[in-house]
Design an enzyme around this catalytic site. Structure first.
Site, PDB file in Angstrom:
ATOM      1  N   TYR A 181       0.819  -1.200   0.000  1.00 36.75           N
ATOM      2  CA  TYR A 181       0.000   0.000   0.000  1.00 36.75           C
ATOM      3  C   TYR A 181       0.860   1.261   0.000  1.00 36.75           C
ATOM      4  CZ  TYR A 181      -4.019  -3.039   0.758  1.00 36.75           C
ATOM      5  OH  TYR A 181      -4.997  -3.995   0.611  1.00 36.75           O
ATOM      6  N   GLN A 445     -13.602 -38.299   0.569  1.00 39.19           N
ATOM      7  CA  GLN A 445     -12.429 -38.176  -0.306  1.00 39.19           C
ATOM      8  C   GLN A 445     -11.236 -37.530   0.395  1.00 39.19           C
ATOM      9  OE1 GLN A 445     -12.444 -39.249  -3.360  1.00 39.19           O
ATOM     10  NE2 GLN A 445     -14.323 -38.771  -4.448  1.00 39.19           N
TER      11      GLN A 445
HETATM   12  C1  LIG Z   1      -7.505 -36.436  -5.311  1.00 34.97           C
HETATM   13  C2  LIG Z   1      -8.470 -35.384  -4.875  1.00 34.97           C
HETATM   14  C3  LIG Z   1      -8.020 -34.098  -4.629  1.00 34.97           C
HETATM   15  C4  LIG Z   1      -8.919 -33.110  -4.204  1.00 34.97           C
HETATM   16  N1  LIG Z   1      -8.439 -31.868  -3.928  1.00 34.97           N
HETATM   17  C5  LIG Z   1      -9.272 -30.944  -3.423  1.00 34.97           C
HETATM   18  C6  LIG Z   1      -8.811 -29.648  -3.050  1.00 34.97           C
HETATM   19  O1  LIG Z   1      -7.644 -29.348  -3.206  1.00 34.97           O
HETATM   20  N2  LIG Z   1      -9.685 -28.761  -2.547  1.00 34.97           N
HETATM   21  C7  LIG Z   1     -10.988 -29.067  -2.400  1.00 34.97           C
HETATM   22  O2  LIG Z   1     -11.728 -28.214  -1.918  1.00 34.97           O
HETATM   23  N3  LIG Z   1     -11.466 -30.249  -2.773  1.00 34.97           N
HETATM   24  C8  LIG Z   1     -10.651 -31.198  -3.272  1.00 34.97           C
HETATM   25  N4  LIG Z   1     -11.143 -32.418  -3.649  1.00 34.97           N
HETATM   26  C9  LIG Z   1     -12.600 -32.602  -3.679  1.00 34.97           C
HETATM   27  C10 LIG Z   1     -13.201 -32.891  -2.319  1.00 34.97           C
HETATM   28  O3  LIG Z   1     -12.504 -33.918  -1.687  1.00 34.97           O
HETATM   29  C11 LIG Z   1     -14.663 -33.210  -2.508  1.00 34.97           C
HETATM   30  O4  LIG Z   1     -15.306 -32.131  -3.133  1.00 34.97           O
HETATM   31  C12 LIG Z   1     -15.362 -33.513  -1.185  1.00 34.97           C
HETATM   32  O5  LIG Z   1     -14.745 -34.550  -0.519  1.00 34.97           O
HETATM   33  C13 LIG Z   1     -16.826 -33.838  -1.439  1.00 34.97           C
HETATM   34  O6  LIG Z   1     -17.416 -34.151  -0.222  1.00 34.97           O
HETATM   35  P1  LIG Z   1     -18.739 -35.054  -0.153  1.00 34.97           P
HETATM   36  O7  LIG Z   1     -19.010 -35.254   1.289  1.00 34.97           O
HETATM   37  O8  LIG Z   1     -19.784 -34.466  -1.005  1.00 34.97           O
HETATM   38  O9  LIG Z   1     -18.358 -36.428  -0.851  1.00 34.97           O
HETATM   39  P2  LIG Z   1     -17.229 -37.474  -0.517  1.00 34.97           P
HETATM   40  O10 LIG Z   1     -16.075 -36.859   0.152  1.00 34.97           O
HETATM   41  O11 LIG Z   1     -16.995 -38.206  -1.789  1.00 34.97           O
HETATM   42  O12 LIG Z   1     -17.925 -38.461   0.531  1.00 34.97           O
HETATM   43  C14 LIG Z   1     -18.941 -39.325   0.147  1.00 34.97           C
HETATM   44  C15 LIG Z   1     -18.957 -40.484   1.125  1.00 34.97           C
HETATM   45  O13 LIG Z   1     -20.148 -41.241   0.924  1.00 34.97           O
HETATM   46  C16 LIG Z   1     -19.833 -42.604   1.124  1.00 34.97           C
HETATM   47  N5  LIG Z   1     -20.870 -43.392   0.453  1.00 34.97           N
HETATM   48  C17 LIG Z   1     -21.141 -43.474  -0.861  1.00 34.97           C
HETATM   49  N6  LIG Z   1     -22.213 -44.258  -1.084  1.00 34.97           N
HETATM   50  C18 LIG Z   1     -22.627 -44.699   0.139  1.00 34.97           C
HETATM   51  C19 LIG Z   1     -23.665 -45.527   0.572  1.00 34.97           C
HETATM   52  N7  LIG Z   1     -24.543 -46.049  -0.272  1.00 34.97           N
HETATM   53  N8  LIG Z   1     -23.787 -45.788   1.891  1.00 34.97           N
HETATM   54  C20 LIG Z   1     -22.930 -45.246   2.799  1.00 34.97           C
HETATM   55  N9  LIG Z   1     -21.907 -44.443   2.418  1.00 34.97           N
HETATM   56  C21 LIG Z   1     -21.764 -44.161   1.120  1.00 34.97           C
HETATM   57  C22 LIG Z   1     -18.471 -42.735   0.487  1.00 34.97           C
HETATM   58  O14 LIG Z   1     -17.790 -43.882   0.942  1.00 34.97           O
HETATM   59  C23 LIG Z   1     -17.813 -41.434   0.934  1.00 34.97           C
HETATM   60  O15 LIG Z   1     -17.116 -41.610   2.155  1.00 34.97           O
HETATM   61  C24 LIG Z   1     -10.283 -33.430  -4.053  1.00 34.97           C
HETATM   62  C25 LIG Z   1     -10.723 -34.738  -4.287  1.00 34.97           C
HETATM   63  C26 LIG Z   1      -9.834 -35.711  -4.669  1.00 34.97           C
HETATM   64  C27 LIG Z   1     -10.323 -37.106  -4.894  1.00 34.97           C
END
Ligand SMILES: Cc1cc2nc3c(=O)[nH]c(=O)nc-3n(C[C@H](O)[C@H](O)[C@H](O)COP(=O)(O)OP(=O)(O)OC[C@H]3O[C@@H](n4cnc5c(N)ncnc54)[C@H](O)[C@@H]3O)c2cc1C
Length: 689
Positions: A181, A445
């Site tokens: 700044y 994840q």
């Molecule tokens: C390699 C990688 C790198 C990433 N990097 C980033 C990052 O840098 N920054 C960021 O913000 N995000 C990042 N993400 C994305 C982030 O991890 C996801 O957006 C987030 O985890 C989504 O959360 P969620 O709870 O919606 O789903 P998820 O984390 O996918 O959780 C879903 C859960 O539901 C469970 N499930 C599914 N079906 C069933 C069922 N029928 N019964 C019981 N359980 C079930 C699964 O086992 C899982 O544990 C990354 C993802 C990956 C894979």
């Protein structure tokens, strides 16, 4: 040693001039985006700062308000204090903060060379007009040199701003003379090339503007009214930048001029495109010349250590901070390094941090994982401040938690961030919550993302630990290792089902996709998850340095977050990587500053990034594409990994269609995005039920 720390010193009262603070926890000034287009604080500012005051903070330094508007701001939405008509709105704000027992100062600022011309068509001003090769931040607009008469006007603007702050009920003011700044630029030899009384080799001349402003303000507001100054203890990575030794001399000058406290920050240049203050950036093996300041990232107490050197030279109170936690802050104060500690992102993640520290509720403090979503929201997206873990940030009223009108039986399917946050909020509201997770551990994840991203970058495990603890304390029934099917839903008969089952991997429709050299990310993820069951992310990360089922030359299909982060991971494990992407952008779904840095880093490491390609076929030789210029070429590869954005997992939604009254899809299973979106979705639906 620290586990049950009571932080008595951090929580002890302190006085700045005549102002008594209830403790030494300071909310540092940081743009919150709660401003109207002409710079007035909004109702959102009341809710945001009110929450911090209620949360037990001793002193809130309200974010920089420009003394000249819009020329004095770095973007929008930002505050201004350039006109008397703003006094009533600020008076409402200070009254609100005071009603919770906190004290508040206003940071007054002029952006100088940091002002973007695109905002209002105004050319930024600076101590000197610098040629392209000389500019410390090459991406800044060309600034015009201030005349001495204009410098006097700026001084007057600061004085009037301080007077308005006093009238509005602020307990003091903090002059922003840090970062990039105007006041910092005058003090720095890198920015200030003047030869008159406001420039030159002599520090007294370069400090003159700050010194004169402090003297003039003190004259106007009275000696009992606290006036402090925020300064860079050093400008790291900048030739002729400010050194700690210069800051020590500067501190003595401003103390003599009447300053009541020093607020010590720092700034690192060159290692990133947008130049944001050091410790808030992701560590990505930067250029050699910036290594010294990177100690701030590797060692979060680094700024405080520099501030301690300044403190030895002055007798006025010194505050500092930078990614340290309350226990370290307590130790630093005890050891006499600083008198007060400021916190920025930790208090955005948890505005109640101070109260929780006082009550010893460490496990209840929502963790800041340094993801920079807060920075991205106010600077790139121009919204109120957003937080990955605190969905209410910047929308406190909308996201207020109210008890449920009727207690319901809520089934949450999926134990990722979305499901855990939904369970937490629904349970807080009084619902009976059962959470099912098909894996044997919670986190979704996140453990996998932690392996790919690197544990030293963002502590993603902290998110799982925090949410798991909270749902445990709130009495949520957690069933791990159990998959929910339509029959489970029918058996449980919940009033509401929240589907948080994540996304599904997309397999691109390319001839030859079945070839053995193709490793779908889904398979890689499955294998990693299987290993994660037995070993933690740290060990798995180490293991991948020794062995991975991938050849030397790797093509990654997909240049969004998964593709880019995988590329970084593989480059660090000696692979030659090419990213191919059908759209025109790579890293498009990432936090902007991180995407820019990562893409820059990848290119520097020889990663070939091809955008706007069309996929033709996969053979044993590699991937054949048509480039954006219409040329057909084959990228030779030993392995091809598909890492396209996930698509929503709707299987269970379809299976239970019509079998349950209330059904919600949240997180990646609604729309694949980032953690911040998953947590926000969980929080929103948890409040809705
Ligand atoms: C390699 C990688 C790198 C990433 N990097 C980033 C990052 O840098 N920054 C960021 O913000 N995000 C990042 N993400 C994305 C982030 O991890 C996801 O957006 C987030 O985890 C989504 O959360 P969620 O709870 O919606 O789903 P998820 O984390 O996918 O959780 C879903 C859960 O539901 C469970 N499930 C599914 N079906 C069933 C069922 N029928 N019964 C019981 N359980 C079930 C699964 O086992 C899982 O544990 C990354 C993802 C990956 C894979």
């Amino acid at each position: 040693m620290f586990r049950n720390a009571r932080c008595k010193t951090l929580l002890s009262p302190f006085r700045i001039n005549q102002v008594e603070l209830r403790n030494r926890i300071v909310k540092s000034p940081q743009a919150s985006g709660n401003a109207t287009s002409d710079g007035a604080p909004t109702d959102g500012a009341l809710a945001y700062y009110g929450g911090l005051a209620k949360g037990g903070v001793g002193l809130i330094i309200v974010e920089g308000a420009a003394v000249d508007f819009p020329l004095g701001v770095v973007g929008w939405p930002r505050l201004g204090i350039h006109d008397d008509s703003f006094i009533p709105a600020y008076a409402d704000l200070t009254k609100h903060i005071h009603s919770f027992g906190a004290k508040t100062f206003l940071e007054v600022q002029h952006a100088g060379p940091s002002h973007p011309k695109a905002m209002a068509g105004l050319q930024p001003v600076a101590p000197s007009a610098l040629a392209d090769g000389e500019k410390p931040v090459p991406t800044f607009d060309d600034a015009r040199e201030l005349t001495v008469a204009e410098i006097k006007t700026v001084q007057q603007q600061f004085v009037l701003a301080a007077e308005r702050a006093q009238k509005a009920g602020f307990d003091g003011v903090d002059l922003h003379a840090a970062h990039r700044y105007l006041l910092n630029a005058f003090r720095s030899r890198a920015w200030n090339k003047r030869s008159d009384e406001y420039g030159g080799q002599c520090l007294e001349s370069r400090a003159r503007l700050s010194v004169e402003i402090i003297q003039a303000i003190k004259e106007r507001v009275g000696k009992d009214y606290p006036v402090g100054i925020r300064l860079n203890v050093a400008e790291w990575g900048l030739k002729d930048g400010i050194t700690t030794e210069e800051s020590i001399a500067f501190a003595k000058l401003v103390e003599e001029a009447g300053a009541d406290f020093l607020d010590i920050s720092g700034y690192g240049y060159k290692s990133f495109l947008w130049g944001y203050w050091g410790d808030q950036l992701r560590l990505l093996e930067p250029a050699d010349e910036v290594r010294p300041w990177l100690k701030t990232v590797e060692n979060p107490g680094f700024i405080v250590a520099q501030a301690a050197r300044v403190k030895k030279a002055v007798s006025i109170p010194v505050m500092s901070g930078g990614r340290i936690d309350a226990r370290v802050a307590d130790r630093d104060i005890k050891k006499g390094r600083v008198d007060l500690v400021f916190f920025a992102r930790r208090l955005i993640a948890d505005p109640e941090m101070a109260n929780k520290v006082a009550e010893g509720r460490w496990e209840d403090i929502a963790p800041c994982t340094a993801c920079l979503e807060c920075w991205d929201s106010t600077t790139t997206l121009h919204t109120a401040v957003r937080c990955r873990i605190n969905a209410a940030s910047g929308r406190e009223r909308e996201f207020e938690i109210k008890p449920a009108e009727r207690k319901k039986k809520v089934l949450v399917v999926g134990g990722g961030p979305a499901g855990m946050e939904a369970a937490r909020v629904a349970a807080l509201r009084g619902h009976e919550v059962i959470l099912y997770e098909k894996e044997r551990r919670l986190g979704g994840q996140l453990p996998l993302a932690a392996v790919i991203k690197g544990l030293e970058v963002e502590d993603l495990g902290a998110i799982t630990r925090y949410l798991k603890t909270q749902i445990g304390k709130l009495g949520v029934t957690v069933k791990v290792g159990q998959e929910v099917t339509a029959s489970v839903v029918e058996r449980l008969k919940p009033d509401a089902v929240i589907l948080a089952v994540g996304g599904v991997a997309v397999v691109p429709d390319i001839p030859g996709i079945e070839n053995k050299i193709v490793l779908p990310a889904a398979k890689l993820h499955r294998q990693s998850k299987a290993l994660l069951r037995f070993v933690g992310p740290r060990y798995l990360r180490w293991l991948t340095r020794i062995w991975m089922p991938l050849g030397r030359r790797v093509v990654i299909i997909g240049g969004a977050i998964h593709g880019c982060e995988l590329a970084e991971f593989l480059v660090k494990r000696g692979r030659d990587v090419t990213i191919v992407e059908t759209s025109s952008k790579v890293g498009g779904d990432m936090v902007v500053i991180l995407a820019q840095r990562l893409v820059q880093w990848l290119k520097k490491r020889g990663v070939k990034v091809l955008t706007e390609v069309a996929f033709e076929e996969i053979t044993n030789e590699g991937l054949t594409i048509t480039t954006k210029d219409g040329k057909r070429e084959t990228i030779e590869a030993d392995s091809i990994v598909t890492a396209l954005p996930l698509s929503p997992n709707t299987a269970l939604l379809q299976a239970i269609d019509g079998k349950c009254g209330e059904v919600y899809s949240i997180g990646d299973c609604r729309e694949a995005h980032r953690i911040i979106h998953a947590v926000c979705d969980g929080s929103r639906v948890g409040r809705l039920i």
